[in-house]
Structures are given as structure tokens and as C-alpha cells.
Design a protein around this motif. Structure first.
Motif, PDB file in Angstrom:
ATOM      1  N   SER B 163     -10.225 -89.574  13.713  1.00 49.82           N
ATOM      2  CA  SER B 163      -9.867 -90.924  13.268  1.00 49.82           C
ATOM      3  C   SER B 163      -9.332 -90.916  11.834  1.00 49.82           C
ATOM      4  O   SER B 163      -8.975 -91.970  11.300  1.00 49.82           O
ATOM      5  CB  SER B 163     -11.090 -91.854  13.361  1.00 49.82           C
ATOM      6  OG  SER B 163     -12.125 -91.384  12.521  1.00 49.82           O
ATOM      7  N   HIS B 292      -6.655 -93.767  22.614  1.00 48.54           N
ATOM      8  CA  HIS B 292      -6.959 -92.457  22.031  1.00 48.54           C
ATOM      9  C   HIS B 292      -6.659 -91.399  23.104  1.00 48.54           C
ATOM     10  O   HIS B 292      -6.043 -90.389  22.816  1.00 48.54           O
ATOM     11  CB  HIS B 292      -8.417 -92.413  21.570  1.00 48.54           C
ATOM     12  CG  HIS B 292      -8.777 -91.164  20.841  1.00 48.54           C
ATOM     13  ND1 HIS B 292      -8.056 -90.698  19.767  1.00 48.54           N
ATOM     14  CD2 HIS B 292      -9.762 -90.256  21.039  1.00 48.54           C
ATOM     15  CE1 HIS B 292      -8.593 -89.566  19.328  1.00 48.54           C
ATOM     16  NE2 HIS B 292      -9.619 -89.272  20.091  1.00 48.54           N
ATOM     17  N   GLY B 332      -4.050 -90.432  14.174  1.00 47.03           N
ATOM     18  CA  GLY B 332      -4.036 -91.857  13.820  1.00 47.03           C
ATOM     19  C   GLY B 332      -2.668 -92.306  13.355  1.00 47.03           C
ATOM     20  O   GLY B 332      -2.113 -93.289  13.860  1.00 47.03           O
ATOM     21  N   SER B 381      -8.139 -94.672  17.650  1.00 48.89           N
ATOM     22  CA  SER B 381      -8.405 -93.282  17.254  1.00 48.89           C
ATOM     23  C   SER B 381      -9.917 -93.110  17.134  1.00 48.89           C
ATOM     24  O   SER B 381     -10.568 -93.833  16.377  1.00 48.89           O
ATOM     25  CB  SER B 381      -7.758 -92.968  15.909  1.00 48.89           C
ATOM     26  OG  SER B 381      -6.363 -93.096  15.987  1.00 48.89           O
TER      27      SER B 381
END
Lengths: 267, 397
Positions: B163, B292, B332, B381
């Protein structure tokens, strides 16, 4: 400029085992003894995770726990900001060594512990804190960056922040060229408003110029700690608080800039 | 949050250098994944490798920073006129008023891995030429970019695994709102190395094929490298129209497990809900969600549950990891930029390599590219340790 209120401290460093024990040392009432100890096992971490945890994780979780208890805050209401100069260098070293061996065996546990945010993750698992959590790095100036990041969180979200700094002894072969000789962890609870637990008001600002100002009257033993481990930098603020010294502290930020902290201890 | 304009962005990944290659690959469903051909790794897997990183060293005054990660950082910076946009911003704001927030998971660790192969056999010392601080240390990439442009503003690296470079958008927003800077360069750079390839392999998380997000036979991720950047400015400081705007962010923690997401996707849902709240939008205003979608068994399943909780079963969603792979600390920003391209082209990417959608999934995973008017999009993310971040972008007119 952003104002935060420091409500709790946790500390684990040579000669400074807890905040209560550190205060009279910082004022000079008690002598400072540089005494290296292995880290305390963080019993707060559930047993399953505790077995797998490494030194940085135990230290970070312990100081975070102490700070939360001192500030009498619910950790679930805090935003977490964790920072370190070297992170889990000892584990990185183990992994890099394993990668030289036939078959390149990497232990899954070592791999997940090598992730830079693992101390923050163990903390969130141990305390069931489900809010935002940032792990950030800025080399020797990691505390300057983490302090700005924490202040920005307090300002933007009007929420308290748990700020945790941790760095551990350098592993071989990094101990020759990139030495850190001792473990240090310090945690601060920074709140948006004053409470009965507030130790000091901190005005935090960023200035894009280098400061020539020096700390006055800092105990030379503490200077050694600060110079020896980037995560000991909060001691400059903590020393001012222990000594009830209203002052401005100038933190270097990347050779070009400064983080200015105006400390006003509470009575 | 107060909206910010994404006045410039660029991405270099396995599908090519800069936005032109990325756009062409997305529109033509051309994957950048290929069988692992790195000379330092022998695993039967597919990777997303950026071409000719090796041929682009960091030289001259910054040569101490030379390593695969900073080569990629430099290469990515030199696409789409991003470098010039930064120089222009320095003139407009001053070098001390531009923040620099970058994400990475492993930084230049390959350099340390190589140094360990070349330790002195008698003393165990690392080679004299090894520069830990400028290459492997987590701050290295930001130190490099800061010195590259001679920036003096606040700079830091966020390293929360996968992330990392989503969270830099949130961090930049907070720094700007707090007055610590007026504009920000955000981005992420992560490069292939032995640690991640052998590490993820030890967790049985890498696929032997090109990853197949949301597929019923998905069997893991395709590790990859990428470098991407965005310049964020306040709307009042930008005059051009039809810019992409950054409108909201959410950040949460699973508090569940180091390497597995919470099976019911609660932490993921929290992150998406916080992003909606931060932007002031409702779930039904989001036209597309970039998942994601790593193509691991557990991530995709949990994310499907989170999608259902927040959006129900109609909001179109897909993972774009079939194109560029899982770029970890760069994922990200990479997917934020893909969202930017989707918004500009009014197009939803179909999940590449996904042959047969997992029958247990209820969310509206799009399998074929489609053209559709997009107003607001959300990008997810999620990182190791249950560190989640969701971002919302829209067209600013």
C-alpha cells in the motif's frame, strides 16, 4: 505551524528503561549509567505472533504500550506513525546471507518480519487497532519526518497519534561501516487538545532552511545517545519537558531544512 | 479532504516507458508479463520486468545512488515531460515548498544481495564499493530524487509493503492541508530482487503462469517492477481544464495477520468506506473500482466480500495486474495512474488473463475492455500486515 499536545511517553534505551525512570536522569537528579540490555519480550503480543517477532518489533510494541498507558488513551482511537532509520536490518542481513546459499532458502517468517511496517502490524494485531497506520523512513532524520507526519495527522484528522521510533544494534557485517551500538525505542502520544495528562504543548513547523542553532545545556551522555542512534532524537524534547524548560528545538532535516519544535512544558 | 489536481503523471512498467505505451497496452489488452528471465533468480514464474533498466545507470554527482531501484526511479522520471513539470513547479512554488512523498517496499535491496555474494571470504566484510545508505536504505529513492532536483521541501518514504505508494497520496494531502508544503511530488518505485521473489515463493504466493486475478484457477501473483510519479497541486494554482483530481482517501488496518488478509474483507471495506467519506461521495457515484486483485486465493476472495459490502454487486471492477504484475511498493501509484488513463479515455479495463471468473464471487468483475463514461473511480491497495489504502479520483472540470 501545527500545535500538538504530548500526553504520554514510552522509552527503552541504555540507562533509560522507562519514562518514569528516565525523568530524574534527564533532570540530573539521578546519574546516567550507559547500560546496554537485551530487549524486553513484548508480552502484549499474542503468543502465536510473539514467537515469530524480532527485536525491532518487541521494542516498538513495548514503548508504544508504555506511552499509551501513560497517556491513558484508548489505542483504538489513535493513528499510528512508526519510523526507523534502519528498520529490520538484522533480518535483511539474515535473508541476504541465506540468498547466497544453494537453493536460496528464505524463511517465510523472516520474510514477513523484514517488511518495514512489521512492527506497526504486530502492534495493530496486539491491540486490535484498526485505524490508519503509516511506517515511514527518512534516514538519520526519520524523527524529523515522523514528527511532521504525526503533526499533519493530528491537524488534518483532529485525532491523536501514536508516534513510535525504533532502531536496533547493527548486525554483522554492517557493524563496521554502519554502526549502531545500542537499541533504542521511544514512543510519544500526540493529541489535538490539552488534557489532564498533557506533559507539554509542542508547536511544530517546517522551515526550508538550515538552522545553525544548537541545543544548550543538554547532558553530554544524552548527546552520545542521540548521536549514536537516530531513534534517540526525541530525547531532546523529553529533556526539555523533564527540566520544565520552555525552549525551541531545531531538528535537522535533510541537510537543507529544519523542523522547529517549540516546547512548552505543562506544570 | 480538499481536492487536489493531479497536474502531471507518468508510469514506467513492464508494458513500457511512459503513458503512451501504457495506454496502448491497456486498450489492446497487451500484457507485459513474461517468463522469469532474471539472471539472479531461478524460479518457475512470470514477472513484469522493465526493459533495459540495466542500461540506464545513475552517473556523475549522484552515482553513489546507482542501483536497480534508483535506475528505475530515474528512468521513470524522464518520461512524459515529468522532469520538466517538476522544474516548472520549482519556479512557481520554490524548492522549499514542494513536498516529496515516495513509496517503496524493498528499495535498492538487490544491491545488498549482490554485496553479500561478494563478501570478503576472510573477514566477511561487504565490498568497499557498497553504499548501504544511498541504495538499500528505505529512504534512498527519496534522497536520490530530492538531490536530483535539489528540492528542499519535506521529503519522506512510506514503506507499508503493497500500500506504500497509495498512502503517499494521503500523506501529501495532509502535508498540504497542514501548510508544510504547497504542492507535492508523489510516487512509488519498486524493483525486482531476490528477496521478494524467493520470499513470496516461500509463502507459496507466486504463480508459475501470468497471474489470473479473480479466476477460479488463480494460483498466485506475478511479481513485477515499476516506477511512477504524480504532481499534486491545489486547484487554485492550476489553470488547465479537464485535469484528473485526487478526491479522497481511506486508510485502515486489518489487525488480523501478518501475511493474510482478514477473510471477510472487513479492513478492506473500512478503507473503501473511509475513502468515500473523505471525498463526500456515495458508493453509487463510483463508476469503476480498480481492485488490488493480486490473484492470490485469499486476497481476491476477501476483496470480493469487501466489494459486496461497500458497493453491492453492480459496480464494475477489475484488477490490472494481468498487464503489469504486482509492483508492490509501486502498485498504489501505478494503479492510480491507470485510473487516470481510464478516466481520460472513458474506458474500463477487463481483467486480463482471467478466463473463468471464480463462481464464488459476487462482485461485478469486468472481463472484457469496455467504453463507458467514467466520473469517479476508486483504487485499492492492500499490504502485508493488513495495511489498507483506497484512493478516489475524478475528472476536474
Amino acid at each position: 505551524m501545527t500545535t500538538v499536545y504530548l500526553d504520554g511517553v514510552g522509552i527503552e534505551a541504555p540507562g533509560l528503561r522507562t519514562w518514569d525512570q528516565a525523568r530524574p536522569v534527564l533532570t540530573g537528579e539521578k546519574p546516567f549509567h550507559f547500560e546496554k540490555k537485551t530487549y524486553q519480550v513484548a508480552t502484549l503480543i499474542p503468543e502465536n505472533e510473539r514467537r515469530r517477532a524480532s527485536d525491532t518489533i518487541h521494542i516498538a510494541v513495548n514503548v508504544a504500550d508504555e506511552a499509551v498507558n501513560n497517556a491513558k488513551v484508548n489505542p483504538e482511537l489513535l493513528i499510528n506513525v512508526f519510523s526507523s532509520y534502519r528498520g529490520a536490518l538484522k533480518i535483511v542481513s539474515h535473508i541476504c546471507n541465506s540468498l547466497t546459499l544453494p537453493g536460496h532458502p528464505v524463511s517465510p517468517t523472516q520474510f514477513h518480519n523484514s517488511v518495514y511496517n512489521s512492527p506497526a502490524a504486530y502492534w495493530s494485531i496486539a491491540t486490535q487497532t484498526k485505524g490508519p497506520s503509516t511506517s515511514l523512513a527518512c534516514a538519520e532524520d526519520s524523527f524529523s519526518a515522523a514528527l511532521l507526519s504525526a503533526a499533519a495527522c493530528v491537524f488534518t484528522h483532529e485525532q491523536g497519534v501514536l508516534l513510535v521510533m525504533y532502531d536496533v544494534e547493527s548486525p554483522k557485517p554492517f557493524d563496521k561501516k554502519y554502526a549502531i551500538d545500542f537499541n533504542c525505542g521511544i514512543a510519544l502520544i500526540l493529541m489535538p487538545s490539552e488534557s489532564e495528562n498533557t506533559l507539554a504543548k509542542l508547536d511544530i513547523d517546517f522551515e526550508p532552511r538550515k538552522s545553525e542553532e544548537m541545543d544548550i545545556g543538554l547532558n553530554p551522555d544524552l548527546v552520545k545517545l542521540i548521536n549514536g542512534n537516530a531513534s534517540a532524537q526525541p530525547l531532546r524534547i523529553l529533556s526539555a519537558i523533564a527540566n520544565k524548560d520552555s525552549c525551541e528545538i531545531f531538528y535537522d532535516y535533510l541537510e537543507t531544512s529544519t523542523v522547529v519544535v517549540r516546547v512548552e512544558p505543562c506544570n | 479532504m480538499k481536492p487536489l489536481i493531479v497536474s502531471k503523471f507518468t508510469l514506467t512498467s513492464a508494458v513500457g516507458y511512459g503513458l503512451k505505451d501504457l495506454e496502448e497496452a491497456l486498450l489492446n489488452q497487451r500484457s507485459g508479463l513474461r517468463a522469469c528471465d532474471l539472471d539472479f533468480v531461478s524460479i518457475d514464474t512470470y514477472i513484469g520486468r522493465v526493459k533495459e533498466i540495466e542500461a540506464n545507470p545513475v552517473v556523475d554527482r549522484l552515482k553513489k545512488f546507482d542501483c536497480r531501484n534508483n535506475r528505475l526511479a530515474q528512468l521513470a522520471l524522464r518520461q512524459d515531460g515529468f522532469e520538466q513539470s517538476v522544474e516548472d513547479a520549482i519556479i512557481r512554488y520554490g524548492s522549499g515548498r514542494i513536498g516529496l512523498f515516495l513509496g517503496t517496499s524493498t528499495s535498492g535491496i538487490l544491491q545488498t544481495e549482490m554485496a553479500y555474494q561478494n563478501r570478503d571470504s576472510a573477514t566477511g566484510d561487504l565490498p568497499e564499493t557498497f553504499n548501504y545508505k544511498e541504495t538499500q536504505n528505505n529512504f534512498s529513492v527519496a534522497a536520490f530524487i530530492q538531490k536530483y532536483f535539489k528540492l528542499k521541501g519535506p521529503a519522506l518514504v512510506i514503506s507499508t509493503a503493497c500500500s506504500s505508494s497509495a498512502k503517499v497520496f494521503a500523506e501529501a494531502s495532509r502535508f498540504i492541508e497542514s501548510g508544510f508544503c504547497d504542492a507535492a511530488i508523489v510516487g512509488g518505485v519498486d524493483s525486482l530482487c531476490m528477496t521478494t521473489l524467493y520470499g513470496f515463493s516461500s509463502l507459496d504466493l507466486v504463480s508459475s503462469k501470468a497471474c489470473r486475478p479473480a479466476d477460479e484457477d488463480r494460483d498466485g501473483l506475478s511479481l513485477a517492477e515499476a516506477g511512477g510519479y504524480a504532481l499534486l497541486e491545489k486547484p487554485e494554482n492550476c489553470d488547465s481544464q479537464d485535469n484528473i483530481a485526487f478526491l479522497g482517501y481511506g486508510e485502515s488496518s486489518d489487525a488480523y495477520h501478518m501475511t493474510s488478509p482478514q477473510p471477510d474483507g472487513r479492513g478492506m471495506a473500512d478503507s473503501m468506506e473511509m475513502a468515500l467519506e473523505s471525498s463526500g461521495l456515495n458508493a453509487n457515484q463510483i463508476s469503476y473500482v480498480n481492485l488490488h486483485g493480486t490473484a492470490t486465493e485469499t486476497n481476491d476472495k476477501a476483496e470480493d466480500k469487501a466489494m459486496i459490502k461497500v458497493f453491492g454487486s453492480s459496480t464494475p471492477c477489475s484488477s490490472t495486474k494481468g498487464w503489469i504484475g504486482h509492483t508492490l511498493g509501486a502498485a498504489g501509484v501505478a494503479e492510480a495512474i491507470i485510473c487516470g488513463i481510464c478516466l481520460k479515455n472513458n474506458f474500463i479495463p477487463g481483467s486480463l488473463n482471467t478466463d473463468s471468473l471464480d463462481p464464488g464471487f459476487d462482485s461485478n468483475v469486468i472481463l472484457e475492455n469496455r467504453t463507458e463514461k467514467l466520473t469517479y473511480v476508486l483504487s485499492n491497495s492492500f499490504g502485508f500486515g493488513g495495511n489498507n489504502c483506497s484512493l478516489i479520483f475524478g475528472v476536474h472540470s
